[in-house]
Design a protein around this motif. Structure first.
Motif, PDB file in Angstrom:
ATOM      1  N   THR A  66      90.767   1.596  79.289  1.00  0.00           N
ATOM      2  CA  THR A  66      90.176   2.395  80.233  1.00  0.00           C
ATOM      3  C   THR A  66      91.342   3.308  81.057  1.00  0.00           C
ATOM      4  O   THR A  66      92.210   3.083  81.543  1.00  0.00           O
ATOM      5  CB  THR A  66      89.631   1.577  81.361  1.00  0.00           C
ATOM      6  N   GLY A  67      91.131   4.722  80.653  1.00  0.00           N
ATOM      7  CA  GLY A  67      91.991   5.600  81.181  1.00  0.00           C
ATOM      8  C   GLY A  67      92.853   6.215  80.571  1.00  0.00           C
ATOM      9  O   GLY A  67      93.795   7.136  80.775  1.00  0.00           O
ATOM     10  N   ASP A  68      92.645   6.171  79.164  1.00  0.00           N
ATOM     11  CA  ASP A  68      93.492   6.870  78.271  1.00  0.00           C
ATOM     12  C   ASP A  68      92.605   7.499  76.918  1.00  0.00           C
ATOM     13  O   ASP A  68      91.579   7.181  77.192  1.00  0.00           O
ATOM     14  CB  ASP A  68      94.678   5.747  77.742  1.00  0.00           C
ATOM     15  N   TRP A  69      93.370   7.871  76.097  1.00  0.00           N
ATOM     16  CA  TRP A  69      92.575   8.732  75.110  1.00  0.00           C
ATOM     17  C   TRP A  69      91.807   7.973  74.172  1.00  0.00           C
ATOM     18  O   TRP A  69      90.449   8.135  74.015  1.00  0.00           O
ATOM     19  CB  TRP A  69      93.702   9.314  74.075  1.00  0.00           C
ATOM     20  N   ALA A  70      92.594   6.920  73.751  1.00  0.00           N
ATOM     21  CA  ALA A  70      91.658   5.799  72.916  1.00  0.00           C
ATOM     22  C   ALA A  70      90.478   5.238  73.635  1.00  0.00           C
ATOM     23  O   ALA A  70      89.440   5.058  72.939  1.00  0.00           O
ATOM     24  CB  ALA A  70      92.693   4.538  72.508  1.00  0.00           C
ATOM     25  N   GLY A  71      90.552   5.103  74.777  1.00  0.00           N
ATOM     26  CA  GLY A  71      89.258   4.762  75.611  1.00  0.00           C
ATOM     27  C   GLY A  71      88.054   5.872  75.498  1.00  0.00           C
ATOM     28  O   GLY A  71      87.071   5.476  75.599  1.00  0.00           O
ATOM     29  N   ASP A  72      88.587   7.057  75.620  1.00  0.00           N
ATOM     30  CA  ASP A  72      87.663   8.044  75.591  1.00  0.00           C
ATOM     31  C   ASP A  72      86.765   7.965  74.142  1.00  0.00           C
ATOM     32  O   ASP A  72      85.579   8.060  74.391  1.00  0.00           O
ATOM     33  CB  ASP A  72      88.259   9.433  75.677  1.00  0.00           C
ATOM     34  N   ILE A 179      86.229  -6.909  60.343  1.00  0.00           N
ATOM     35  CA  ILE A 179      86.212  -5.727  59.821  1.00  0.00           C
ATOM     36  C   ILE A 179      87.161  -4.775  60.698  1.00  0.00           C
ATOM     37  O   ILE A 179      87.326  -4.975  61.898  1.00  0.00           O
ATOM     38  CB  ILE A 179      84.789  -5.035  59.822  1.00  0.00           C
ATOM     39  N   SER A 180      88.006  -4.011  59.901  1.00  0.00           N
ATOM     40  CA  SER A 180      89.186  -3.360  60.656  1.00  0.00           C
ATOM     41  C   SER A 180      88.865  -1.829  60.433  1.00  0.00           C
ATOM     42  O   SER A 180      88.343  -1.159  59.568  1.00  0.00           O
ATOM     43  CB  SER A 180      90.329  -3.709  60.106  1.00  0.00           C
ATOM     44  N   SER A 181      89.591  -0.994  61.588  1.00  0.00           N
ATOM     45  CA  SER A 181      89.690   0.215  61.516  1.00  0.00           C
ATOM     46  C   SER A 181      90.948   0.800  61.891  1.00  0.00           C
ATOM     47  O   SER A 181      91.736   0.177  62.520  1.00  0.00           O
ATOM     48  CB  SER A 181      88.439   0.828  62.839  1.00  0.00           C
ATOM     49  N   TYR A 182      91.109   1.826  61.548  1.00  0.00           N
ATOM     50  CA  TYR A 182      92.426   2.622  61.917  1.00  0.00           C
ATOM     51  C   TYR A 182      92.256   2.674  63.559  1.00  0.00           C
ATOM     52  O   TYR A 182      91.004   2.809  64.265  1.00  0.00           O
ATOM     53  CB  TYR A 182      92.548   4.001  61.603  1.00  0.00           C
ATOM     54  N   HIS A 183      93.394   2.467  64.070  1.00  0.00           N
ATOM     55  CA  HIS A 183      93.253   2.511  65.774  1.00  0.00           C
ATOM     56  C   HIS A 183      92.824   3.814  66.278  1.00  0.00           C
ATOM     57  O   HIS A 183      93.310   4.972  65.738  1.00  0.00           O
ATOM     58  CB  HIS A 183      94.634   2.202  66.417  1.00  0.00           C
ATOM     59  N   CYS A 184      92.035   3.846  67.564  1.00  0.00           N
ATOM     60  CA  CYS A 184      91.389   5.150  67.795  1.00  0.00           C
ATOM     61  C   CYS A 184      92.545   5.869  68.859  1.00  0.00           C
ATOM     62  O   CYS A 184      91.931   6.248  69.871  1.00  0.00           O
ATOM     63  CB  CYS A 184      90.219   4.622  68.565  1.00  0.00           C
ATOM     64  N   SER A 185      93.699   5.799  68.394  1.00  0.00           N
ATOM     65  CA  SER A 185      94.861   6.507  69.246  1.00  0.00           C
ATOM     66  C   SER A 185      94.738   7.744  68.970  1.00  0.00           C
ATOM     67  O   SER A 185      94.350   8.683  68.131  1.00  0.00           O
ATOM     68  CB  SER A 185      96.003   5.763  68.744  1.00  0.00           C
ATOM     69  N   ARG A 186      95.275   8.391  70.225  1.00  0.00           N
ATOM     70  CA  ARG A 186      95.557   9.889  70.170  1.00  0.00           C
ATOM     71  C   ARG A 186      96.333  10.537  68.994  1.00  0.00           C
ATOM     72  O   ARG A 186      95.993  11.469  68.111  1.00  0.00           O
ATOM     73  CB  ARG A 186      96.315  10.360  71.280  1.00  0.00           C
TER      74      ARG A 186
END
Ligand code: SF4
Length: 213
Positions: A66-72, A179-186
């Motif tokens: 909550t509050g960062d790009w990954a959360g968006d 199941i895995s995903s690339y991290h939703c980081s900026r």
């Protein structure tokens, strides 16, 4: 229903992270600055395993992502998939609620440069183990990034070599499907490693595996 084990706000177990926490408390006294609790109902069928709080995201607000790009990206995707309802407004008192899913970080305290040490991941794993031991309905774990993927495997006593990290690939491990995903980081979205549609697809797949169509 039992509640998973959660660390106290002053958890002393990782000295480097405690020192970083104290420095952040002095610098940003209005921020959360503590182990960030898991978010979502205890009846969840899908558990999303993240890495660790971001300094200005969950460490500031006190709620995962909550509050960062990954959360968006994460919360927009969960809302679109029907795994969340309400409004996400980057603060803990918005009206966002998760539906049939829950988010737990592999490491509960913010690490310097977003990089937890292996010993810190190992020490904090007891809380992820408790989530999986306690939540009765979890069928699917969606790990965000390789570190979370590996930490979940260790939590489940499964071999990393037999279950290599690959975006969108699912493994049946005991009573769970991972199941895995690339991290939703900026970084991953800016570099095209992870696109919005790739992330929406992996969340949809996790939802279907959990029987939440
Ligand atoms: S990372 Fe986990 S184990 Fe380490 S101090 Fe924080 S809450 Fe405690």
């Amino acid at each position: 229903m039992n509640t998973p084990l959660a660390p106290p706000h002053d958890c002393p177990l990782c000295p480097r992270l405690v020192a970083f926490r104290e420095a952040n408390r002095a610098k940003y006294p209005d921020w959360f600055n503590g182990p960030v609790p898991s978010f979502g109902p205890l009846t969840a069928r899908l558990l999303i395993a993240g890495l660790a709080p971001g300094l200005q995201g969950a460490n500031r607000t006190g709620r995962p992502f909550t509050g960062d790009w990954a959360g968006d990206l994460l919360y927009a995707t969960l809302l679109k998939a029907g795994l969340a309802k309400g409004v996400y407004d980057e603060r803990i008192d918005d009206t966002l609620e998760l539906v049939n899913c829950r988010i737990a970080n592999s490491v509960r305290c913010v690490p310097p440069q977003n990089k937890p040490e292996p010993s810190e991941i190992k020490t904090c794993r007891q809380f992820l183990i408790s989530e999986l031991d306690t939540l009765p309905n979890v069928k699917v774990i969606l790990a965000l990034g390789k570190i979370a993927h590996d930490s979940v495997l260790k939590t489940l006593d499964a071999k990393i070599s037999a279950h290599p990290f690959k975006h969108g690939v699912a493994y049946d491990i005991g009573r769970f499907t991972l199941i895995s995903s690339y991290h939703c980081s900026r970084y991953n979205t800016n570099t095209g490693v992870l696109t919005t549609s790739m992330f929406e697809n992996v969340v949809s797949k996790a939802k279907a595996l959990a029987g939440l169509e």
